[in-house]
Design an enzyme around this catalytic site. Structure first.
Site, PDB file in Angstrom:
ATOM      1  N   GLY A 217       0.830  -1.191   0.000  1.00 56.58           N
ATOM      2  CA  GLY A 217       0.000   0.000   0.000  1.00 56.58           C
ATOM      3  C   GLY A 217       0.866   1.244   0.000  1.00 56.58           C
ATOM      4  O   GLY A 217       0.379   2.351   0.215  1.00 56.58           O
ATOM      5  N   GLU A 258       5.108  -6.788   0.907  1.00 55.70           N
ATOM      6  CA  GLU A 258       4.952  -7.281  -0.462  1.00 55.70           C
ATOM      7  C   GLU A 258       4.579  -6.129  -1.400  1.00 55.70           C
ATOM      8  O   GLU A 258       3.475  -6.072  -1.910  1.00 55.70           O
ATOM      9  CB  GLU A 258       3.921  -8.402  -0.506  1.00 55.70           C
ATOM     10  CG  GLU A 258       2.777  -8.197   0.454  1.00 55.70           C
ATOM     11  CD  GLU A 258       1.913  -9.411   0.675  1.00 55.70           C
ATOM     12  OE1 GLU A 258       2.473 -10.496   0.890  1.00 55.70           O
ATOM     13  OE2 GLU A 258       0.691  -9.249   0.628  1.00 55.70           O
ATOM     14  N   PRO A 259       5.529  -5.241  -1.647  1.00 56.15           N
ATOM     15  CA  PRO A 259       5.242  -4.079  -2.484  1.00 56.15           C
ATOM     16  C   PRO A 259       5.238  -4.418  -3.970  1.00 56.15           C
ATOM     17  O   PRO A 259       6.051  -5.226  -4.432  1.00 56.15           O
ATOM     18  CB  PRO A 259       6.410  -3.121  -2.191  1.00 56.15           C
ATOM     19  CG  PRO A 259       7.361  -3.876  -1.325  1.00 56.15           C
ATOM     20  CD  PRO A 259       6.929  -5.286  -1.210  1.00 56.15           C
ATOM     21  N   GLY A 260       4.306  -3.811  -4.684  1.00 58.95           N
ATOM     22  CA  GLY A 260       4.301  -3.934  -6.142  1.00 58.95           C
ATOM     23  C   GLY A 260       4.610  -2.567  -6.727  1.00 58.95           C
ATOM     24  O   GLY A 260       5.707  -2.286  -7.203  1.00 58.95           O
ATOM     25  N   ARG A 297      -5.635   2.106 -16.456  1.00 54.78           N
ATOM     26  CA  ARG A 297      -5.742   2.720 -15.130  1.00 54.78           C
ATOM     27  C   ARG A 297      -6.473   4.066 -15.121  1.00 54.78           C
ATOM     28  O   ARG A 297      -7.284   4.316 -14.225  1.00 54.78           O
ATOM     29  CB  ARG A 297      -4.357   2.871 -14.484  1.00 54.78           C
ATOM     30  CG  ARG A 297      -3.645   1.534 -14.262  1.00 54.78           C
ATOM     31  CD  ARG A 297      -2.362   1.676 -13.463  1.00 54.78           C
ATOM     32  NE  ARG A 297      -2.639   1.839 -12.053  1.00 54.78           N
ATOM     33  CZ  ARG A 297      -2.593   2.969 -11.403  1.00 54.78           C
ATOM     34  NH1 ARG A 297      -2.241   4.075 -12.010  1.00 54.78           N
ATOM     35  NH2 ARG A 297      -2.888   3.022 -10.139  1.00 54.78           N
ATOM     36  N   TYR A 301      -9.469   3.554 -12.640  1.00 52.72           N
ATOM     37  CA  TYR A 301      -9.289   4.135 -11.301  1.00 52.72           C
ATOM     38  C   TYR A 301      -9.255   5.660 -11.309  1.00 52.72           C
ATOM     39  O   TYR A 301      -9.067   6.264 -10.258  1.00 52.72           O
ATOM     40  CB  TYR A 301      -7.939   3.690 -10.708  1.00 52.72           C
ATOM     41  CG  TYR A 301      -7.736   2.210 -10.577  1.00 52.72           C
ATOM     42  CD1 TYR A 301      -8.627   1.421  -9.854  1.00 52.72           C
ATOM     43  CD2 TYR A 301      -6.618   1.594 -11.132  1.00 52.72           C
ATOM     44  CE1 TYR A 301      -8.417   0.062  -9.714  1.00 52.72           C
ATOM     45  CE2 TYR A 301      -6.398   0.236 -10.995  1.00 52.72           C
ATOM     46  CZ  TYR A 301      -7.306  -0.520 -10.283  1.00 52.72           C
ATOM     47  OH  TYR A 301      -7.083  -1.858 -10.142  1.00 52.72           O
ATOM     48  N   CYS A 327     -12.876   1.847 -29.960  1.00 44.30           N
ATOM     49  CA  CYS A 327     -14.264   2.260 -30.142  1.00 44.30           C
ATOM     50  C   CYS A 327     -15.012   2.162 -28.827  1.00 44.30           C
ATOM     51  O   CYS A 327     -15.791   1.236 -28.573  1.00 44.30           O
ATOM     52  CB  CYS A 327     -14.920   1.417 -31.227  1.00 44.30           C
ATOM     53  SG  CYS A 327     -14.176   1.776 -32.808  1.00 44.30           S
ATOM     54  N   TYR A 355       0.792  -2.209 -12.905  1.00 48.10           N
ATOM     55  CA  TYR A 355      -0.611  -2.378 -13.290  1.00 48.10           C
ATOM     56  C   TYR A 355      -0.935  -1.738 -14.637  1.00 48.10           C
ATOM     57  O   TYR A 355      -2.026  -1.210 -14.834  1.00 48.10           O
ATOM     58  CB  TYR A 355      -1.547  -1.828 -12.192  1.00 48.10           C
ATOM     59  CG  TYR A 355      -1.223  -2.434 -10.850  1.00 48.10           C
ATOM     60  CD1 TYR A 355      -1.514  -3.779 -10.595  1.00 48.10           C
ATOM     61  CD2 TYR A 355      -0.575  -1.707  -9.862  1.00 48.10           C
ATOM     62  CE1 TYR A 355      -1.179  -4.365  -9.390  1.00 48.10           C
ATOM     63  CE2 TYR A 355      -0.231  -2.285  -8.653  1.00 48.10           C
ATOM     64  CZ  TYR A 355      -0.531  -3.601  -8.422  1.00 48.10           C
ATOM     65  OH  TYR A 355      -0.203  -4.193  -7.237  1.00 48.10           O
TER      66      TYR A 355
END
Ligand SMILES: *Cc1c(COP(=O)(O)O)cnc(C)c1O
Length: 400
Positions: A217, A258-260, A297, A301, A327, A355
């Site tokens: 996070g 566990e960072p992404g 994204r 989001y 389209c 992502y």
């Protein structure tokens, strides 16, 4: 740098994702250094952020482990050379069967619901299991990316601890870790520390813990003015508290993250070419050779990826709506001030490491883009652009 990126778009074609290994390494080291006061720190890179096998190999070289959310990600990690014990498998809503397959491969299982916990514990009481707790702490305001709140589908509620303990006692299963992952926006370190206290309190119920996993996070800045997680402050405060807790617990526990996004977001850019500049009665559209099939994204989001016209970085600034060729409404940016755009210019989307490619699709039967890794001064193609064969690959033409 701009000319270098334009050369990459020329050499490998557009659109293309470009990742910088050095930025990834720096972020990894920054996180490690922030927690240098700890005896045992483990970083498990979240594969789903960017799952290219060459990226996974880079993390393996750094000494990272992996956080995986599907059996396929587990397989990718093993193929990239990770040892099973360096992989944690944190699925949600998957079948008992898939969890058993992962357990058989020897990876660390992390279970997030009581139904599967009871079934798995009954059949495999000896396999060490981590449990995913939902501390019900709201991290950030966006409900799409806050997974710790009361309506979230993730984790076992802290209010269900009595039932959880009963299942563990009845099955005699071995709980070796506890875990939380509260969402993608830790802005307030005090909120995070508050959630950590809930995890410590929960940990006291289990005698054989080896690690406590605080998920991720970590927030990275996307646009100017964005605040980012103060990793250094978190390292000092949580590190100190974790050492205290380990003493209380009577054992040197490992602190896991566990960072992404933190590790790969800023390392990536997405390069796309402007096909058409279209003036309407209300705006000027810059239409690129891409859409939400390559970068979803902003539409999913509302993420604001900074966009730079690297073909004309000193041109006068004008307002543009940057859209795609799909389209469907695929707006990357509205009323964005960008250096004057001409047809054929290359636009560079920042923060495209996490992502972005991993959420790409073939919508409109378009090809997924190529991926390039900059490593030790060289550009390596790490994924080819798709071709028409890829579109047809699993399709079966029947006689009609
Ligand atoms: C997605 C995910 C992460 C990574 O989150 P970031 O915000 O990218 O750091 C970590 N742990 C779990 C369980 C996840 O699902």
């Amino acid at each position: 740098m701009h000319n270098h990126l334009i050369k990459i778009a020329e050499d490998f074609g557009s659109p293309v994702y470009v990742y910088d290994a050095e930025t990834i390494i720096n972020q990894y080291n920054r996180l490690t250094n922030a927690f240098s006061k700890l005896k045992h720190l483990k970083l498990n890179y979240a594969v789903k952020a960017l799952s290219n096998i060459s990226i996974l190999k880079l993390f393996n070289c750094l000494g990272s482990g992996l956080d995986t959310v599907s059996i396929q990600e587990v397989q990718l990690g093993l193929k990239a050379g990770f040892k099973p014990e360096d992989i944690i498998y944190t699925p949600n809503g998957v079948s008992l069967k898939e969890i058993e397959i992962a357990a058989k491969l020897g990876v660390q299982i992390n279970i997030d619901n009581l139904s599967i916990l009871e079934q798995f514990g009954t059949k495999h009481p000896k396999t060490p299991v981590c449990i995913r707790i939902n501390p019900h702490v709201m991290a950030g305001g966006n409900t799409n990316i806050s997974v710790g709140h009361i309506d979230s589908k993730f984790g076992i509620s802290i209010h269900q601890i009595p039932l959880l303990l009963r299942i563990v006692e009845n099955t005699k299963m071995n709980i070796n870790g506890i875990h939380m992952h509260t969402g993608s926006d830790i802005l307030d370190i005090d909120v995070f520390l508050y959630a950590s206290e809930i995890l410590f309190e929960t940990a006291k119920n289990f005698k054989n813990l080896e690690f406590i996993d605080f998920g991720s996070g970590f927030k990275v800045p996307y646009k100017t003015g964005d605040i980012e997680t103060n990793i250094e402050e978190l390292g000092i405060k949580l590190g100190k508290r974790f050492n205290e807790f380990s003493k209380e617990y009577g054992k040197d526990l490992t602190l896991t993250f566990e960072p992404g996004k933190f590790l790969v977001s800023e390392a990536g850019v997405f390069l796309a070419k402007v096909n058409v500049v279209k003036q309407t009665t209300s705006t000027v559209f810059a239409q690129i050779d891409s859409g939400f099939n390559h970068l979803i994204r902003p539409m999913l989001y509302g993420s604001q990826h900074q966009i730079i016209n690297i073909s004309n970085p000193n041109g006068r600034e004008r307002f543009y709506s940057v859209v795609g060729y799909i389209c469907e409404t695929d707006t990357f940016a509205n009323n964005r001030r960008i250096n004057e755009i001409n047809e054929g210019d290359i636009l560079c989307f920042k923060n495209a490491g996490a992502y972005c490619y991993s959420m790409a699709s073939n919508y409109n039967s378009r090809y997924r883009p190529a991926e390039v890794l900059l490593h030790k001064g060289e550009s390596h193609l790490i994924r080819k652009r798709e071709t028409f064969d890829d579109i047809l690959n699993n399709q079966i033409e029947i006689e009609i």
